[in-house]
Design a protein around this motif. Structure first.
Motif, mmCIF file in Angstrom:
data_model
loop_
_atom_site.group_PDB
_atom_site.id
_atom_site.type_symbol
_atom_site.label_atom_id
_atom_site.label_comp_id
_atom_site.label_asym_id
_atom_site.label_seq_id
_atom_site.Cartn_x
_atom_site.Cartn_y
_atom_site.Cartn_z
ATOM 1 N N GLY A 141 0.804 -1.214 0.000
ATOM 2 C CA GLY A 141 0.000 0.000 0.000
ATOM 3 C C GLY A 141 0.840 1.268 0.000
ATOM 4 N N ILE A 142 1.969 1.225 -0.700
ATOM 5 C CA ILE A 142 2.854 2.386 -0.805
ATOM 6 C C ILE A 142 3.132 2.652 -2.283
ATOM 7 C CG2 ILE A 142 3.927 2.062 1.470
ATOM 8 C CD1 ILE A 142 6.303 0.721 0.111
ATOM 9 N N PRO A 143 3.570 3.874 -2.624
ATOM 10 C CA PRO A 143 3.871 4.169 -4.027
ATOM 11 C C PRO A 143 5.030 3.312 -4.555
ATOM 12 C CG PRO A 143 3.694 6.203 -2.757
ATOM 13 C CD PRO A 143 3.689 5.066 -1.773
ATOM 14 N N GLN A 144 4.996 3.032 -5.847
ATOM 15 C CA GLN A 144 6.046 2.228 -6.478
ATOM 16 C C GLN A 144 7.401 2.920 -6.351
ATOM 17 O OE1 GLN A 144 5.046 0.934 -10.417
ATOM 18 N NE2 GLN A 144 6.972 -0.135 -10.718
ATOM 19 N N GLY A 145 7.432 4.236 -6.401
ATOM 20 C CA GLY A 145 8.681 4.983 -6.229
ATOM 21 C C GLY A 145 9.293 4.750 -4.854
ATOM 22 N N THR A 146 8.452 4.634 -3.845
ATOM 23 C CA THR A 146 8.935 4.364 -2.490
ATOM 24 C C THR A 146 9.582 2.985 -2.423
ATOM 25 O OG1 THR A 146 7.199 5.765 -1.567
ATOM 26 C CG2 THR A 146 8.251 4.209 -0.054
ATOM 27 N N VAL A 147 8.990 2.016 -3.111
ATOM 28 C CA VAL A 147 9.571 0.674 -3.160
ATOM 29 C C VAL A 147 10.952 0.739 -3.804
ATOM 30 C CG1 VAL A 147 9.339 -1.647 -4.138
ATOM 31 C CG2 VAL A 147 7.342 -0.502 -3.189
ATOM 32 N N SER A 148 11.053 1.456 -4.920
ATOM 33 C CA SER A 148 12.340 1.575 -5.622
ATOM 34 C C SER A 148 13.394 2.249 -4.756
ATOM 35 C CB SER A 148 12.165 2.359 -6.925
ATOM 36 O OG SER A 148 11.294 1.682 -7.794
ATOM 37 N N VAL A 149 13.005 3.284 -4.042
ATOM 38 C CA VAL A 149 13.946 3.987 -3.159
ATOM 39 C C VAL A 149 14.386 3.065 -2.020
ATOM 40 C CG1 VAL A 149 14.149 5.872 -1.479
ATOM 41 C CG2 VAL A 149 13.164 6.304 -3.734
ATOM 42 N N ARG A 150 13.458 2.328 -1.448
ATOM 43 C CA ARG A 150 13.818 1.407 -0.361
ATOM 44 C C ARG A 150 14.752 0.308 -0.853
ATOM 45 N NH1 ARG A 150 8.226 0.603 3.168
ATOM 46 N NH2 ARG A 150 8.084 2.782 3.841
ATOM 47 N N LEU A 151 14.515 -0.194 -2.060
ATOM 48 C CA LEU A 151 15.423 -1.193 -2.632
ATOM 49 C C LEU A 151 16.821 -0.609 -2.835
ATOM 50 C CD1 LEU A 151 13.236 -3.064 -5.260
ATOM 51 C CD2 LEU A 151 14.455 -4.097 -3.344
ATOM 52 N N LYS A 152 16.881 0.604 -3.354
ATOM 53 C CA LYS A 152 18.174 1.266 -3.583
ATOM 54 C C LYS A 152 18.912 1.450 -2.258
ATOM 55 C CE LYS A 152 20.124 5.464 -5.662
ATOM 56 N NZ LYS A 152 20.865 6.004 -4.543
ATOM 57 N N ARG A 153 18.213 1.932 -1.257
ATOM 58 C CA ARG A 153 18.846 2.163 0.054
ATOM 59 C C ARG A 153 19.257 0.844 0.713
ATOM 60 N NH1 ARG A 153 14.915 7.085 2.017
ATOM 61 N NH2 ARG A 153 15.848 8.649 0.634
ATOM 62 N N ALA A 154 18.448 -0.177 0.516
ATOM 63 C CA ALA A 154 18.800 -1.492 1.063
ATOM 64 C C ALA A 154 20.072 -2.008 0.403
ATOM 65 C CB ALA A 154 17.654 -2.481 0.854
ATOM 66 N N ARG A 155 20.170 -1.866 -0.918
ATOM 67 C CA ARG A 155 21.386 -2.294 -1.632
ATOM 68 C C ARG A 155 22.597 -1.525 -1.135
ATOM 69 N NH1 ARG A 155 18.125 -1.355 -6.485
ATOM 70 N NH2 ARG A 155 17.000 -3.271 -6.898
ATOM 71 N N GLU A 156 22.423 -0.223 -0.902
ATOM 72 C CA GLU A 156 23.525 0.597 -0.386
ATOM 73 C C GLU A 156 23.981 0.103 0.985
ATOM 74 O OE1 GLU A 156 21.836 4.521 -0.474
ATOM 75 O OE2 GLU A 156 22.176 4.765 -2.633
ATOM 76 N N ARG A 157 23.047 -0.308 1.814
ATOM 77 C CA ARG A 157 23.392 -0.829 3.147
ATOM 78 C C ARG A 157 24.005 -2.224 3.072
ATOM 79 N NH1 ARG A 157 19.856 1.143 7.936
ATOM 80 N NH2 ARG A 157 19.345 3.257 7.300
ATOM 81 N N LEU A 158 23.537 -3.028 2.116
ATOM 82 C CA LEU A 158 24.044 -4.394 1.990
ATOM 83 C C LEU A 158 25.459 -4.439 1.402
ATOM 84 C CD1 LEU A 158 20.851 -6.234 0.720
ATOM 85 C CD2 LEU A 158 22.001 -6.595 2.910
#
Length: 170
Positions: A141-158
């Protein structure tokens, strides 16, 4: 009386869904919760909720997406629960000998489990459940852009956590 209980084929359908998607749902729950017994409970709760709401399934999304969304919500609720915050850290047991076999390399799993829940959730759904960013957005229930940003930030942390694990050159 619950709508699912009146559905004569609901039990057979839920049995089919469990056979087809059960392992994936359990893995998803394990990766999101980090505890096998909690993951088993969450997977079971996922299928109980699916059975209860089976009559309302409108097939606007695939069965996999529907079940994955239910599992994500169950796991999110468990992570928020006060009981989850009172768990005891058993990391001191890691040094205890467990047997002769070599454990599998769990570097990636440990790194994913170290992520904050909002990043862990999208990583699990995207990489382990093979959901698109659009499906994840719909499930959470969140915007697709938010999903993309969270994936990007997760990759940066990983990336720094997995630096020794992967080979950038090949």
């Amino acid at each position: 009386m619950d709508r699912a209980l009146r559905e004569p084929d609901a039990r057979e359908e839920i049995g089919r869904l469990m056979a087809e998607y059960g392992d994936g749902i359990l893995r998803q729950c394990l990766l999101m919760l980090g505890d096998l017994s909690q993951a088993e409970d969450a997977a079971q709760e996922t299928f109980v909720r699916a059975w209860q709401s089976y009559g309302g399934f409108r097939a606007e999304a695939s069965e996999k997406t529907w079940l994955t969304a239910i599992a994500a919500n169950v796991c999110r609720n468990l992570l928020r629960s006060p009981w989850n915050r009172r768990r005891v850290d058993l990391s001191f047991l890691e040094g205890c000998p467990a047997g002769e076999t070599e454990p599998p390399d769990d570097t990636v799993v440990r790194a994913v489990l170290a992520l904050p829940p909002k990043y862990r959730q999208v990583v699990v759904l995207y990489y382990y459940r093979d959901c698109s960013t659009g499906e994840i957005a719909q499930m959470l229930g969140i915007p697709q852009g938010t999903v993309s940003v969270r994936l990007k930030r997760a990759r940066e942390r990983l990336k720094p956590m997995l630096k020794e694990w992967y080979d950038e050159e090949g």
